[in-house]
Structures are given as C-alpha cells and as structure tokens.
Design an enzyme around this catalytic site. Structure first.
Site, PDB file in Angstrom:
ATOM      1  N   ASP A   9       0.826  -1.213   0.000  1.00  0.00           N
ATOM      2  CA  ASP A   9       0.000   0.000   0.000  1.00  0.00           C
ATOM      3  C   ASP A   9       0.858   1.260   0.000  1.00  0.00           C
ATOM      4  O   ASP A   9       1.983   1.254   0.491  1.00  0.00           O
ATOM      5  CB  ASP A   9      -0.913  -0.032   1.236  1.00  0.00           C
ATOM      6  CG  ASP A   9      -2.057   0.960   1.125  1.00  0.00           C
ATOM      7  OD1 ASP A   9      -2.375   1.395  -0.007  1.00  0.00           O
ATOM      8  OD2 ASP A   9      -2.637   1.309   2.169  1.00  0.00           O
ATOM      9  N   ASN A  27     -10.869  -2.371  -5.552  1.00  0.00           N
ATOM     10  CA  ASN A  27     -10.076  -1.400  -6.308  1.00  0.00           C
ATOM     11  C   ASN A  27     -10.709  -1.015  -7.653  1.00  0.00           C
ATOM     12  O   ASN A  27     -10.297  -0.038  -8.276  1.00  0.00           O
ATOM     13  CB  ASN A  27      -8.628  -1.889  -6.508  1.00  0.00           C
ATOM     14  CG  ASN A  27      -7.789  -1.847  -5.249  1.00  0.00           C
ATOM     15  OD1 ASN A  27      -6.884  -2.657  -5.057  1.00  0.00           O
ATOM     16  ND2 ASN A  27      -8.060  -0.902  -4.354  1.00  0.00           N
TER      17      ASN A  27
HETATM   18  C1  IPE Z   1      -5.380  -2.745  -0.243  1.00  0.00           C
HETATM   19  O1  IPE Z   1      -5.061  -1.402  -0.426  1.00  0.00           O
HETATM   20  C2  IPE Z   1      -5.299  -3.482  -1.532  1.00  0.00           C
HETATM   21  C3  IPE Z   1      -3.962  -3.564  -2.138  1.00  0.00           C
HETATM   22  C4  IPE Z   1      -2.829  -3.184  -1.609  1.00  0.00           C
HETATM   23  C5  IPE Z   1      -3.930  -4.170  -3.422  1.00  0.00           C
HETATM   24  P1  IPE Z   1      -6.189  -0.286  -0.605  1.00  0.00           P
HETATM   25  O2  IPE Z   1      -5.472   1.010  -0.679  1.00  0.00           O
HETATM   26  O3  IPE Z   1      -7.074  -0.636  -1.724  1.00  0.00           O
HETATM   27  O4  IPE Z   1      -7.013  -0.434   0.740  1.00  0.00           O
HETATM   28  P2  IPE Z   1      -7.873   0.633   1.548  1.00  0.00           P
HETATM   29  O5  IPE Z   1      -8.809   1.257   0.566  1.00  0.00           O
HETATM   30  O6  IPE Z   1      -6.912   1.609   2.120  1.00  0.00           O
HETATM   31  O7  IPE Z   1      -8.545  -0.173   2.597  1.00  0.00           O
HETATM   32  C1  IPE Z   2      -1.480   0.258  -3.359  1.00  0.00           C
HETATM   33  O1  IPE Z   2      -1.272   1.621  -3.386  1.00  0.00           O
HETATM   34  C2  IPE Z   2      -1.710  -0.328  -4.727  1.00  0.00           C
HETATM   35  C3  IPE Z   2      -3.110  -0.708  -4.982  1.00  0.00           C
HETATM   36  C4  IPE Z   2      -4.081  -0.730  -4.120  1.00  0.00           C
HETATM   37  C5  IPE Z   2      -3.429  -1.123  -6.327  1.00  0.00           C
HETATM   38  P1  IPE Z   2      -2.491   2.634  -3.365  1.00  0.00           P
HETATM   39  O2  IPE Z   2      -2.819   2.976  -4.767  1.00  0.00           O
HETATM   40  O3  IPE Z   2      -3.612   2.137  -2.540  1.00  0.00           O
HETATM   41  O4  IPE Z   2      -1.820   3.889  -2.664  1.00  0.00           O
HETATM   42  P2  IPE Z   2      -2.504   4.887  -1.665  1.00  0.00           P
HETATM   43  O5  IPE Z   2      -3.048   4.080  -0.526  1.00  0.00           O
HETATM   44  O6  IPE Z   2      -3.585   5.591  -2.414  1.00  0.00           O
HETATM   45  O7  IPE Z   2      -1.396   5.780  -1.244  1.00  0.00           O
HETATM   46 MG    MG Z   3      -4.099   2.360  -0.592  1.00  0.00          MG
END
Ligand code: IPE
Ligand code: IPE
Ligand code: MG
Length: 243
Positions: A21, A69
């Site tokens: 993340d 996502n």
């Molecule tokens: C969790 O991250 C999913 C992945 C890392 C693929 P998200 O960024 O989607 O999760 P939330 O929305 O913070 O819970």
């Molecule tokens: C994790 O990084 C990757 C995916 C969930 C695909 P994020 O895209 O969730 O990054 P933040 O949480 O918005 O910083």
């Molecule tokens: Mg995230």
C-alpha cells in the site's frame, strides 16, 4: 510494531504476505500522477522477490489489486492492468528460468481475456517449479474467495461428491484459491494503515502482522529484511501456553 519476547528467537518466516500500500500517496506527495507510484511499486516487487531466498523466505504472496479497487477511476484501473501485463511479459521468462512457481489468486472472470491468458500461461509454465513460490493476488477479496469456495462446495454436495458432515477445515482450504499453499507466517502492510482490507482472512488466523509506515515504493530490501529479523524475536503460541 513489534511484540517483543524474551524467549529464544524462533526461526524466520518462510511465508511472507505483503499488502503493498501507499503507491498513490508516494506519487501525490511528489506532485506526480498516481500511476507513477504504481510503476515505482512494480520495481520494488522485482527487488523483494529477488531478495527472498537469501532471507529464508520460500513463499511470497503479494496483494496487487483488491475486489474493491475497481471503484477507482477507470484510468487508474487501466494503468494497473497494463502494469500487470507488463510485469508478466517482462518478468515471466526470468521467473520460469529461476525455478519460481507463480500462482494468481482472486476471481479471474472480471479481468480482460488477454490478461487471463497471460496469467494461466505463466502458471502452466511454472507448474513444475518449486524453488520459490510467488503468489499474486489480483481482483482478490477474502470474502469473495470464501463465497466462491462455498458455492463450489455446495455444488459438490449437491452432486453427491462430498457430504456436508465431512466438510472439515482441510476441505475448505482445498476449495480456496490458496489451495496447496501454507498459511502466511508474517503479513506486512506498508504505508501506515492498520487494516487488512480483505487480505487472506481465513489463512491469516494465526499470522503475525507488521504494520510499517513506509510507503510501498520506498520499501527497500533492507526494510524488508528488518521485518524478517523482527519476526524472529516474536513468540507464537497458537493458543497454547508459552513453552
Ligand atoms: C489494499 O489497499 C489493496 C492492495 C494493496 C492491493 P487499498 O489502498 O485498496 O485499501 P484501503 O482502501 O486503504 O482499505
Ligand atoms: C497500493 O497503493 C496499490 C493498490 C491498491 C493497487 P495505493 O494505490 O492504494 O496507494 P494509496 O493508498 O492511495 O497511497
Ligand atoms: Mg491504498
């Protein structure tokens, strides 16, 4: 976050799972488009995969895209899908050669047919490999996984292949996407969020968790190694009393 213990250090984790993340925030804090963060994140994947064997890690499971996502802007979703294709295209041959068994977990039907084909192609090509196990979660959600498993189990009962009284934890595991994989010893989430966002709910019943503030694109091999060492100082009791 570390739960220290004065007992003998245990062995390191052999199965590590990572909620990667913080790509978006990494990019935004630099005034870059979010996709730039995802690209940098993909570079980290390569480095961490390479580092695992030396750290005693035989199984690595990565959360790349959740069932939630899809709610992101279409351009970001498309960019991520493009990155998955590129990762398989660019890294696939090396993974095959290096004896890595690649698996994908998550629902496949919502993915573009060409990506699905790339995924099953790489799985088939690496089926006989056993030196290292890399599992990538794409369109994965723990509730979705358990629902799909439950439907298939119910179908098997209806067809008379199994009887409901014979359903054990082993049966459920055999129907999950992770069938055949050990449970993760350590689950790491980067970027300072203290939640699991649907990652491996069944499999993590006795996993240790490490929540680190570092955003995924900044998660170096050294930081990864630090978490592996920290795990060795924990005492896992699995419900029993300390030995
Ligand atoms: C969790 O991250 C999913 C992945 C890392 C693929 P998200 O960024 O989607 O999760 P939330 O929305 O913070 O819970
Ligand atoms: C994790 O990084 C990757 C995916 C969930 C695909 P994020 O895209 O969730 O990054 P933040 O949480 O918005 O910083
Ligand atoms: Mg995230």
């Amino acid at each position: 976050m570390e739960c220290g213990s004065s007992s003998e250090p245990s062995v390191g984790p052999t199965h590590v799972a990572i909620i990667m993340d913080g790509n978006g925030r990494w990019a935004e804090s630099r005034g870059l488009p979010r996709l730039q963060g995802h690209r940098r994140g993909a570079d980290r994947v390569r480095e961490i995969v390479e580092a695992c064997p030396e750290l005693g890690v035989t199984h690595l499971t990565l959360y790349a895209f959740s069932t939630e996502n899809w709610k992101r802007p279409a351009s970001e979703v498309m960019g991520l899908m493009r990155l998955f294709r590129r990762y398989i295209r660019k890294e696939g041959a090396r993974l095959v050669d290096e004896g890595v068994r690649v698996r994908f977990i998550g629902g496949r039907e919502r993915l573009e047919p060409d990506l699905q084909a790339q995924m099953s192609g790489l799985e088939a090509q690496t089926r006989m490999n056993s030196r290292f196990h890399l599992t990538i979660a794409i369109n994965y959600g723990g509730r979705d996984e358990i629902l799909r498993a439950t439907r298939r189990m119910a179908d098997a009962v209806r067809r008379g292949e199994i009887s409901s009284e014979d359903i054990t934890a082993d049966t459920v595991e055999a129907y999950l996407d992770t069938a055949g994989l050990p449970d993760p010893d350590l689950i790491i989430r980067t970027s300072g969020e203290y939640r699991v966002s649907g990652f491996l709910p069944w499999q993590s019943a006795y996993s240790e968790f490490a929540f680190v503030d570092t955003r995924w694109p900044d998660f170096t091999v050294e930081r990864f190694a630090q978490q592996i060492r920290g795990f060795g100082r924990r005492e896992r009791r699995f419900g029993a009393v300390a030995g």
